[in-house]
Design a protein around this motif. Structure first.
Motif, PDB file in Angstrom:
ATOM      1  N   ASP A   1      11.507   2.879   4.450  1.00  0.00           N
ATOM      2  CA  ASP A   1      11.112   1.291   4.678  1.00  0.00           C
ATOM      3  C   ASP A   1      12.172   0.660   5.349  1.00  0.00           C
ATOM      4  O   ASP A   1      13.397   1.086   5.190  1.00  0.00           O
TER       5      ASP A   1
ATOM      6  N   TYR B   1      -0.866  -6.363  17.131  1.00  0.00           N
ATOM      7  CA  TYR B   1      -1.454  -5.765  16.170  1.00  0.00           C
ATOM      8  C   TYR B   1      -2.862  -4.861  16.450  1.00  0.00           C
ATOM      9  O   TYR B   1      -2.859  -3.729  16.188  1.00  0.00           O
TER      10      TYR B   1
ATOM     11  N   THR C   1      -1.724  -7.932  -0.349  1.00  0.00           N
ATOM     12  CA  THR C   1      -0.204  -7.581  -0.305  1.00  0.00           C
ATOM     13  C   THR C   1       0.264  -8.755   0.277  1.00  0.00           C
ATOM     14  O   THR C   1      -0.641  -9.700   0.913  1.00  0.00           O
TER      15      THR C   1
ATOM     16  N   ASN D   1       2.200   4.566   7.492  1.00  0.00           N
ATOM     17  CA  ASN D   1       1.741   3.384   6.726  1.00  0.00           C
ATOM     18  C   ASN D   1       2.447   1.986   7.139  1.00  0.00           C
ATOM     19  O   ASN D   1       1.700   1.060   7.092  1.00  0.00           O
TER      20      ASN D   1
ATOM     21  N   ALA E   1      -9.788  -3.058   4.943  1.00  0.00           N
ATOM     22  CA  ALA E   1     -10.091  -4.520   5.680  1.00  0.00           C
ATOM     23  C   ALA E   1      -8.972  -5.306   4.606  1.00  0.00           C
ATOM     24  O   ALA E   1      -7.885  -4.827   4.720  1.00  0.00           O
TER      25      ALA E   1
ATOM     26  N   GLN F   1       0.730  -1.274   0.010  1.00  0.00           N
ATOM     27  CA  GLN F   1      -0.056  -0.086  -0.131  1.00  0.00           C
ATOM     28  C   GLN F   1       0.803   1.099  -0.145  1.00  0.00           C
ATOM     29  O   GLN F   1       0.505   2.367  -0.496  1.00  0.00           O
TER      30      GLN F   1
HETATM   31  N1  LIG Z   1      -2.929  -6.046   3.806  1.00  0.00           N
HETATM   32  C1  LIG Z   1      -3.992  -6.027   4.420  1.00  0.00           C
HETATM   33  O1  LIG Z   1      -4.924  -6.861   4.507  1.00  0.00           O
HETATM   34  C2  LIG Z   1      -4.080  -4.792   5.637  1.00  0.00           C
HETATM   35  C3  LIG Z   1      -5.212  -4.546   6.088  1.00  0.00           C
HETATM   36  C4  LIG Z   1      -5.475  -3.614   7.092  1.00  0.00           C
HETATM   37  C5  LIG Z   1      -4.431  -2.631   7.545  1.00  0.00           C
HETATM   38  N2  LIG Z   1      -2.980  -3.186   6.772  1.00  0.00           N
HETATM   39  C6  LIG Z   1      -2.211  -2.059   6.837  1.00  0.00           C
HETATM   40  O2  LIG Z   1      -1.633  -1.550   5.935  1.00  0.00           O
HETATM   41  C7  LIG Z   1      -0.359  -1.167   6.041  1.00  0.00           C
HETATM   42  C8  LIG Z   1       0.504  -1.404   4.835  1.00  0.00           C
HETATM   43  O3  LIG Z   1       0.725  -2.744   4.683  1.00  0.00           O
HETATM   44  P1  LIG Z   1       0.507  -3.573   3.353  1.00  0.00           P
HETATM   45  O4  LIG Z   1      -0.632  -4.464   3.135  1.00  0.00           O
HETATM   46  O5  LIG Z   1       0.959  -2.953   2.475  1.00  0.00           O
HETATM   47  O6  LIG Z   1       1.745  -4.839   3.828  1.00  0.00           O
HETATM   48  P2  LIG Z   1       3.388  -5.055   3.248  1.00  0.00           P
HETATM   49  O7  LIG Z   1       4.039  -5.904   4.079  1.00  0.00           O
HETATM   50  O8  LIG Z   1       3.117  -5.343   1.790  1.00  0.00           O
HETATM   51  O9  LIG Z   1       4.061  -3.369   3.421  1.00  0.00           O
HETATM   52  C9  LIG Z   1       4.425  -3.079   4.914  1.00  0.00           C
HETATM   53  C10 LIG Z   1       5.772  -2.339   4.465  1.00  0.00           C
HETATM   54  O10 LIG Z   1       6.247  -1.754   5.631  1.00  0.00           O
HETATM   55  C11 LIG Z   1       7.484  -2.148   5.958  1.00  0.00           C
HETATM   56  N3  LIG Z   1       7.868  -2.062   7.302  1.00  0.00           N
HETATM   57  C12 LIG Z   1       7.542  -2.806   8.224  1.00  0.00           C
HETATM   58  N4  LIG Z   1       8.124  -2.683   9.441  1.00  0.00           N
HETATM   59  C13 LIG Z   1       8.690  -1.636   9.251  1.00  0.00           C
HETATM   60  C14 LIG Z   1       9.546  -0.718  10.113  1.00  0.00           C
HETATM   61  N5  LIG Z   1       9.684  -0.922  11.310  1.00  0.00           N
HETATM   62  N6  LIG Z   1       9.929   0.396   9.722  1.00  0.00           N
HETATM   63  C15 LIG Z   1       9.996   0.723   8.243  1.00  0.00           C
HETATM   64  N7  LIG Z   1       9.254  -0.013   7.502  1.00  0.00           N
HETATM   65  C16 LIG Z   1       8.587  -1.061   8.062  1.00  0.00           C
HETATM   66  C17 LIG Z   1       7.491  -3.347   5.206  1.00  0.00           C
HETATM   67  O11 LIG Z   1       9.027  -3.595   4.716  1.00  0.00           O
HETATM   68  C18 LIG Z   1       6.780  -3.282   3.948  1.00  0.00           C
HETATM   69  O12 LIG Z   1       7.441  -2.640   2.620  1.00  0.00           O
HETATM   70  C19 LIG Z   1       0.113  -1.661   7.618  1.00  0.00           C
HETATM   71  O13 LIG Z   1       0.123  -0.900   8.418  1.00  0.00           O
HETATM   72  C20 LIG Z   1      -0.860  -2.889   7.579  1.00  0.00           C
HETATM   73  O14 LIG Z   1      -0.989  -3.034   8.977  1.00  0.00           O
HETATM   74  C21 LIG Z   1      -2.915  -3.989   5.938  1.00  0.00           C
END
Ligand SMILES: NC(=O)c1ccc[n+]([C@@H]2O[C@H](COP(=O)([O-])OP(=O)(O)OC[C@H]3O[C@@H](n4cnc5c(N)ncnc54)[C@H](O)[C@@H]3O)[C@@H](O)[C@H]2O)c1
Length: 275
Positions: A37, A176, A211, A102, A207, A18
């Protein structure tokens, strides 16, 4: 003419998923971008996290869109590193206008999910890390006096529990949920103080999003595998959406079209929270 011409956005977790999608959209609409990141593995996380190659690829793609880009390998759990990244962004671009908190992990499954490190990593990343970023950008946002927008990435777990078996009360899963609930408190307080400075603070509530965080064998086996019927269901009766669907909401929240929207948690959840 783009909606974000002349603006600078700082985006954590920007290497992929995202965060990458948000970065590409804002860049495509004229913003300078700093992507932060960790680009490294966190031990309590079972699925592969972003790599330095992912970060470099996103940097390249952003440049191809004509954006001025700063890509920084930064662990948001490290307050000094976040402060340094914010300072570097302000120095490079002269300002920060848009802040996307994010970055996130899901340490809810796999062997390590039962260890307390999974709790600490989750809270450190998704609550402490969000606070470190918001705290670091605030003085500049106030001093520059040109307003701004902060958007935190929450989750439907910001409002509800998802556990349906004792194993799910593990440190990763609980961390979480606690972190995602906690960011709403950050949003409300920062929104109250920063409103008169023209800085809006909102949260997007996705939701399921396609990813690596949920598109992995651990999620399918340990969480979704024996879930009761209706677990994580939504009223539109469909599965995860693409990151770009969340980006539509984030871009709107950060644009002038939402100039009087602050302190809001905007769910892009297909009605998950209605059930
Ligand atoms: N994918 C889903 O279904 C979903 C649903 C609700 C909320 N979210 C939230 O969306 C956000 C983005 O997640 P995503 O779905 O893109 O997953 P993703 O795993 O593809 O991306 C998350 C990114 O955050 C980076 N990251 C993690 N820990 C880190 C840290 N300590 N410092 C810097 N960077 C860090 C990762 O390397 C990765 O590039 C998150 O906050 C997640 O909790 C995701």
């Amino acid at each position: 003419m783009g909606r974000f011409d002349g603006k600078t956005a700082i985006i954590t977790g920007g290497a992929r998923g995202q965060g990458r999608s948000h970065a590409l959209r804002l860049a495509g609409e004229g913003a300078n971008i700093a992507i932060l990141d960790i680009a490294d593995q966190v031990e309590s996380v079972a699925y592969p996290m972003a790599t330095p190659e992912d970060l470099a690829a996103t940097e390249r793609d952003l440049k191809d869109l004509g954006a001025d880009v700063l890509a920084i390998q930064c662990d948001v759990r490290d307050q000094a590193a976040v402060e340094a990244a914010v300072a570097a962004t302000e120095e490079r671009f002269g300002a920060i206008d848009i802040v996307l908190a994010n970055a996130g992990i899901m340490a809810s499954y796999g062997e390590k999910s039962q260890e307390m490190a999974a709790w600490h990593d989750s809270v450190d990343t998704m609550l402490n890390g969000v606070y470190f970023l918001m705290r670091a950008v605030t003085p500049g946002l106030i001093e520059r006096g040109r307003g701004g927008a902060i958007c935190i990435t929450g989750s439907t777990s910001s409002f509800r529990g998802v556990a349906y078996k004792p194993e799910m009360l593990n440190p990763g899963q609980m961390g979480y949920g606690a972190a995602k609930h906690g960011v709403l408190a950050l949003m409300k307080n920062f929104a109250m103080v920063l409103g008169k400075h023209g800085v809006r603070v909102n949260t997007v509530i996705p939701a399921g999003v396609s990813t690596t965080m949920i598109d992995n064998d651990f999620f399918s086996r340990d969480l979704a595998g024996d879930a009761p019927g209706g677990w994580m269901a939504n009223v539109m009766e469909r599965g995860p959406v693409e990151p770009e669907e969340i980006t539509h909401a984030v871009a709107w929240l950060c644009s002038d079209e939402a100039r009087f929207v602050t302190g809001q948690a905007l769910a892009v959840d297909m009605g998950t929270l209605l059930i």
